[in-house]
Design a protein around this motif. Structure first.
Motif, PDB file in Angstrom:
ATOM      1  N   ASP A  43       0.850  -1.192   0.000  1.00 33.81           N
ATOM      2  CA  ASP A  43       0.000   0.000   0.000  1.00 33.81           C
ATOM      3  C   ASP A  43       0.884   1.239   0.000  1.00 33.81           C
ATOM      4  O   ASP A  43       1.932   1.264   0.659  1.00 33.81           O
ATOM      5  N   LYS A  47       1.325   5.736  -1.561  1.00 35.34           N
ATOM      6  CA  LYS A  47       0.834   6.964  -2.172  1.00 35.34           C
ATOM      7  C   LYS A  47       1.678   7.264  -3.402  1.00 35.34           C
ATOM      8  O   LYS A  47       2.909   7.202  -3.344  1.00 35.34           O
ATOM      9  N   LYS A 101      -0.421  11.439  -9.304  1.00 38.14           N
ATOM     10  CA  LYS A 101       0.282  11.942  -8.132  1.00 38.14           C
ATOM     11  C   LYS A 101      -0.688  12.315  -7.022  1.00 38.14           C
ATOM     12  O   LYS A 101      -1.676  13.006  -7.238  1.00 38.14           O
ATOM     13  N   GLY A 102      -0.395  11.831  -5.804  1.00 38.26           N
ATOM     14  CA  GLY A 102      -1.220  12.134  -4.644  1.00 38.26           C
ATOM     15  C   GLY A 102      -2.267  11.092  -4.324  1.00 38.26           C
ATOM     16  O   GLY A 102      -2.829  11.087  -3.228  1.00 38.26           O
ATOM     17  N   ASP A 103      -2.544  10.164  -5.252  1.00 34.44           N
ATOM     18  CA  ASP A 103      -3.568   9.137  -5.031  1.00 34.44           C
ATOM     19  C   ASP A 103      -3.015   7.973  -4.203  1.00 34.44           C
ATOM     20  O   ASP A 103      -1.849   7.614  -4.324  1.00 34.44           O
ATOM     21  N   GLN A 104      -3.887   7.395  -3.386  1.00 35.96           N
ATOM     22  CA  GLN A 104      -3.538   6.204  -2.614  1.00 35.96           C
ATOM     23  C   GLN A 104      -3.782   4.973  -3.486  1.00 35.96           C
ATOM     24  O   GLN A 104      -4.785   4.906  -4.201  1.00 35.96           O
ATOM     25  N   VAL A 111       6.009   5.103  -5.960  1.00 31.46           N
ATOM     26  CA  VAL A 111       5.070   5.021  -4.839  1.00 31.46           C
ATOM     27  C   VAL A 111       5.820   5.117  -3.512  1.00 31.46           C
ATOM     28  O   VAL A 111       6.842   4.436  -3.316  1.00 31.46           O
ATOM     29  N   THR A 148       3.169   3.323   2.550  1.00 27.82           N
ATOM     30  CA  THR A 148       2.482   3.816   3.750  1.00 27.82           C
ATOM     31  C   THR A 148       2.175   2.720   4.767  1.00 27.82           C
ATOM     32  O   THR A 148       1.833   3.010   5.907  1.00 27.82           O
ATOM     33  N   LYS A 174     -11.458   2.528   2.173  1.00 28.93           N
ATOM     34  CA  LYS A 174     -10.841   3.641   2.880  1.00 28.93           C
ATOM     35  C   LYS A 174     -10.943   3.474   4.399  1.00 28.93           C
ATOM     36  O   LYS A 174     -10.682   4.404   5.151  1.00 28.93           O
TER      37      LYS A 174
END
Length: 555
Positions: A86, A88, A112-115, A129, A132, A464
Motif C-alpha cells: 500500500d 501513495k 500523483k497524490g492518489d492512494q 510510490v 504507507t 478507505k
C-alpha cells in the motif's frame, strides 16, 4: 460402506460387493472434484501475492522481498507488475486493475497524490510510490488472511450437520445390526442371509456423505462468491447471520457519503456571475487551511486573471474579510453578513453554506457538501425491500444529518454523537430487537471500531476504512459501495437456500429408501444408486454456489 462390502462378499453376492466399491469410489471422486474446485477458486486469490518489490535507492533500483520494504521507502511499479505494498503515488500516471481486490472490472485511474492498494495490477504507466504500510499490514495481506481463515468459523447449519452425523451414524449402524440379527433370532422361518442382506442394504442407504460434504461445500462457495464480488466474510457463521438481520445501522461520513467536501452549487445575486463569486471567494480564502477554504480553491483551480490580496482579516466564528485589488470581499456564514449590515437572502441545502458579499453587496452563496455516494439511496431502498429497518448514527450536526437521512430515506437519524454515545445507542437498539434477529452496523472510521465490535454483524467499508475498523468488523466491503451490503444478504440467502435444499433432498430420499430397504423392497444395487445419486445431486447443487458471480447474485 466397508461393512456392506465385506458382508456382500461373505454372502456370495460378488457383483453387488463390487458395485458398492465402484459406485462409492465414484461418489468420492465427485466429492473430491467439487472440493478441489472450490479450493482452487479460493487459491486463485493467492495469485495477488507479489514475489518482489522494486526498491528505489538514490542511484539504483533493487529487487527485494516485499517484507523487507519499510514505511516511507520509495518503490517503482512498472507496467504489468502487481503493486506489492500500500502506498501513495509520488509521480507517474496509470490505470490500475483492482478486480482481485474490489470486484470492479473498470480500471481505476491514478496519478500523483492518489492512494493505491497492494494487489492491484499496474496496466500501462510507470509509478513511483511512497510506502504507507508494511507488507504484513497491507490490504492484500489482510485479504489473503481473511479468505484463508474464513472457513474456520462454522455456520450454525454446518455445526448442526456435524453433530447430526456424529449421532446419526452410530444409530443407523446399530439399527442395521438389529435389522440383520434380531428377526432371524426370534423368527424360525426368517432367513439369516436375507436379513443380513437387508441390514447391509440399510447401511449403504444410510451413509451421511451427502450431508457431511455438501453443506460445508455450500458455505465455502458462498464465501468465495462474496469474495469475487469484493465482499470479504470472516466466517460462514457471519454469512448465515446475514439471513436473520432485523436492522442495519449506518455511519455517515465515508460510509454513505464520500468523505471529501466539494462545491456542489453556486447561487448568484445582484448581477454577479458564478465564476466571479467562486474566484473572488477562493482567492480571499487563499490563506486558510479550513476544509471549506480548500474546497473553494480546488473548485476554482487556477484563476484566469491576476488578483492580489491586499488585506486579510479573519473574523472568529464568522468568516473572513479581504481586500482583493479594488474589491472588498466578505466570505463566511450568515452571521458575518448580519454583523456587517448586508442584506441577503437565506439559502438552504444539504451541507455547509458559504455567503459571499462583494463591495458590501450580496453576491451569492456557495454550497459545500460531503457528496452522497451514487448508490447510497439505492442501498437503503434495497434494504427496505428485504423488510429491514435502517438508522443513521453520526457525529455530524443535526441539520446536515437530518437532510442526508431524509434524502436517503433512512427511518431514524441520531446526530452529534461521540463514539461512546454511538456504543450506547447500539446497546439500546440491541435491547429493542428480537432475540432471534441480528443487528448490523456499517462504518469505516477508527471511531466506528467499538460500534462494529458491539454489533451482531460489523461491516467495514474496506477501501478507505481504518485498520481498527477492518480488524473489528465481521465483513469487509472492499469498495465504497453501500449496495454491497444488499449483495452480501443476497449471497447469504442463496447459500442458505441451497443448504436447505440439500438437507431436504438427502433426508427425504434416504428416509424413503431406508424404509424400502428394511422391508426388503430395495436391492443392494438400488441402495448404492440411492446413496451415490443423492450425494452427486447434493454436491452438484452445492457447486452452484461455486460458480455464482456478481451478476448472478444481483438477479
Amino acid at each position: 460402506m466397508t461393512l456392506a462390502t465385506i458382508g456382500a462378499w461373505m454372502l456370495g453376492e460378488y457383483p453387488e460387493a463390487v458395485a458398492v466399491i465402484v459406485f462409492y469410489q465414484l461418489g468420492e471422486f465427485l466429492q473430491e472434484t467439487a472440493v478441489k474446485k472450490s479450493q482452487a477458486s479460493i487459491s486463485a486469490l493467492m495469485a495477488i501475492r507479489p514475489d518482489y518489490a522494486n526498491l528505489k535507492k538514490s542511484t539504483s533500483i533493487k529487487q527485494v522481498k516485499p517484507e523487507e520494504v519499510q514505511i516511507g521507502d520509495l518503490i517503482m511499479v512498472k507496467p504489468g507488475e502487481r503493486v506489492p505494498l500500500d502506498g501513495k503515488v509520488i509521480s507517474g500516471e496509470s490505470l490500475l486493475d483492482t478486480t482481485a481486490l474490489t470486484g470492479e472490472a473498470l480500471p481505476q485511474k491514478v496519478s500523483k497524490g492518489d492512494q493505491i492498494l497492494s494487489g492491484s495490477i499496474n496496466k500501462n504507466g510507470l509509478l513511483t510510490v511512497k510506502v504507507t504500510k508494511k507488507f504484513a499490514e497491507g490490504t492484500m495481506t489482510r485479504i489473503l488472511d481473511l479468505v484463508q481463515n474464513a472457513s474456520r468459523q462454522k455456520a450454525p447449519t454446518e455445526k448442526f450437520i456435524t453433530k447430526f452425523a456424529k449421532v446419526y451414524t452410530p444409530i443407523v449402524v446399530l439399527t442395521a445390526v438389529a435389522l440383520a440379527f434380531i428377526p432371524p433370532l426370534i423368527g424360525s422361518d426368517a432367513s439369516w442371509a436375507e436379513w443380513i442382506n437387508r441390514g447391509l442394504i440399510f447401511l449403504v442407504i444410510a451413509c451421511p456423505c451427502a450431508l457431511v460434504v455438501s453443506i460445508p461445500l455450500t458455505f465455502f462457495g458462498g464465501i468465495k462468491a462474496a469474495a469475487q464480488a469484493g465482499i470479504l466474510i470472516k466466517g460462514s457463521n457471519y454469512l448465515e447471520a446475514l439471513n436473520d438481520l432485523q436492522m442495519v445501522v449506518f455511519d455517515k461520513t465515508g460510509t454513505l457519503t464520500k468523505g471529501n467536501f466539494k462545491v456542489t452549487e453556486i447561487k448568484t445575486s445582484n448581477g454577479f456571475t458564478a465564476s466571479e463569486v467562486l474566484k473572488l471567494a477562493a482567492t480571499a480564502e487563499s490563506f486558510s487551511n479550513h476544509p471549506a477554504a480548500v474546497s473553494l480553491r480546488v473548485a476554482n483551480g487556477q484563476p484566469d486573471w491576476p488578483i492580489k490580496v491586499v488585506d486579510y482579516q479573519e473574523i472568529s466564528g464568522q468568516g473572513i474579510r479581504a481586500q482583493l485589488n479594488d474589491h472588498q470581499v466578505l466570505v463566511g456564514n450568515e452571521k458575518l453578513l448580519v454583523s456587517q449590515g448586508i442584506k441577503f437572502s437565506q439559502q438552504s441545502g444539504v451541507g455547509t453554506i458559504i455567503y459571499v458579499a462583494i463591495d458590501r453587496s450580496f453576491a451569492g452563496s456557495i454550497l459545500i457538501a460531503d457528496e452522497i455516494k451514487p448508490d447510497s439511496q439505492q442501498a437503503i431502498k434495497s434494504l427496505k425491500r428485504f423488510g429491514l429497518k435502517t438508522a443513521l448514527l453520526t457525529g455530524d450536526k443535526h441539520q446536515v444529518a437530518d437532510q442526508v437521512g431524509k434524502f436517503l430515506g433512512i427511518e431514524r437519524v441520531f446526530a452529534e454523537l461521540l463514539p461512546a454515545q454511538k456504543v450506547a445507542k447500539m446497546q439500546e437498539f440491541n435491547q429493542q430487537k428480537s432475540s432471534k434477529k441480528n443487528l448490523a452496523f456499517v462504518g469505516d472510521g477508527i471511531n466506528d471500531a467499538p460500534v462494529l465490535a458491539q454489533a451482531d454483524l460489523g461491516i467495514a467499508m474496506g477501501a478507505k476504512a481504518t485498520d481498527a475498523a477492518i480488524e473489528a468488523a465481521d465483513l469487509v466491503i472492499m469498495t465504497d459501495e453501500p449496495t454491497k451490503v444488499t449483495s452480501a444478504i443476497k449471497i447469504a440467502k442463496k447459500t442458505r437456500q441451497i443448504a436447505m435444499q440439500n438437507i431436504a433432498l438427502a433426508l427425504g430420499v434416504k428416509a424413503i429408501f431406508l424404509l424400502l430397504g428394511a422391508l426388503g423392497l430395495a436391492t443392494m444395487w438400488q441402495a448404492v444408486f440411492a446413496d451415490v445419486g443423492v450425494t452427486f445431486l447434493a454436491v452438484a447443487n452445492a457447486a452452484r454456489m461455486m460458480i455464482t458471480d456478481y451478476a448472478v447474485v444481483n438477479n
